[in-house]
Design a protein around this motif. Sequence first.
Motif: not given
Length: 516
Positions: A200-201, A191-195, A150-158, A176-179
């Motif tokens: 894909e991500l 949750t479905v991101s596991e593995g 889920v993409l959340v604008p105006f934030s830097d939190v993962i 992965i997401v940070e990069s």
Amino acid sequence: MVKELIINSSPSGVTIALLQDKQLVELNTEQVNNNYAVGDIYMGKIKKIMPGLNAAFVDVGYEKDAFLHYLDLGPQVQSLLKLTKIVKNGSYRDKLLNSFRLEADINKSGKISEILNRNMLLPVQIAKEPISTKGPRLSSDISIAGRFSVLVPFSDVISISKKIKSNTERTRLKKIVESIKPKNFGVIIRTVSEGKGVAELQKDLLDLIDKWEKFSKRLPHTEPSKKILGEMGRTSTILRDILNADFTNIHIQDPSLYEEVRSYVHEISPEMDKIVKHYRGKEPIFEHFGIEKQIKAAFGRTVNLPGGAYLVIEHTEALHVIDVNSGNRTANTENQDQNALMINMEAAKEIARQLRLRDMGGIVVIDFIDMHKPQNRKELFDYLKEQMLLDRAKHTILPPSKFGLVQLTRQRVRPEMNIVTNEKCPACDGTGEIKASIILMDDIENNLNYILNEQNEKHVTLCVHPYIEAYIKKGLFSRQWKWFFKYNKWITVKQSPSYYLTEFHFLNSKEEEIKL
């Protein structure tokens, strides 16, 4: 557990049935013109500020103004207001937020009058669809949901789903997401991101970024109370949120919807597109898979349980009440508490299913059969919580009270699914009275005369109850032969056991009913 989706399309919309081990557990309806679906983003115009409620009423084009509470503004609402203003002025060209300077978070215990003013424009997202007499509930804490994130604008939190327990996996996903995430955007990892792999991500996140770019492009030109960005259809949303390896089949009757769903499944999960199947049977798809019968059995005021017990479900404006009755179940007189526990656990399983099936939200009060032993009450409470784990809606369950009542709250974001299972009597049309049976043959002959002489039908078939068919055909010189000599045409007479006694219909040569 075998999961299947059965999708039925009609001119009014799409109905999606979720089966678990052939049992119906969820029923979702997507209306053709549902302009206020959860996730849609509108350009809202503030109509009223209500300091007493610490909320505002917002015009989003619905017949009633939508409701926006201070707690739903989101911590970065000042950044959203700033972006809206400079984009409307044409002084901001960046589709992302790379060069955007974020504003400070608002005070959690602040006042809405300090943030919003009357006639101010603010992008808002539908958090709850219009329910009963209420307009939509809004949030300005905008987010764009994908399959894996889920993409959340105006934030830097993962943030990472709590259901992903492995610390190694959590660290891997975060790296992965940070990069790959853009600047000034936060990401919630589902949750479905596991593995899942990097490709894909990354593809999922790029799709979300593309949606944000569309939002940025449309923002300057969108008029107040108009939609800026729409959520996907209910069918795609359900597939996005629940599709996993447990699914064995997705059956769809409509050819164009079949192609659309198959293409979407191939896009989000290529290895699963083979489970999407085009149903080509002659009978309606819901009847073929036994869903129509399950709907009629599950949506009444009374719901029967396999063991002989039953539930009585009542709905009010403020809450739902479910009463558990033992019915004709034979009680074990030597151990009544154990017998009550067995009935209650059977009822708890069905109640968890009913909450999902009817999408009942708000406050639910359940009156289970009284049990005296504390360990039995705890066992029932734990079992109900276990059954409710399958429910994707947020919920809170309280332990049984001293009166034996279990109270729970369940998130409600859409109107409750309500299906009327009682049918109007076809014989009396709901009046309680029918035409005099003595004039039945006169009615049939008058209509027959009109069809043959006025409409000039060549081949006519009369469908009636078996008793009436026997009466028409009885004797050597029957009424059927009298009609032949009178009209010089043979009238075929067929019986239909499903007809009531005085029901009759005429069919033409194509087996189509002749409307009278």
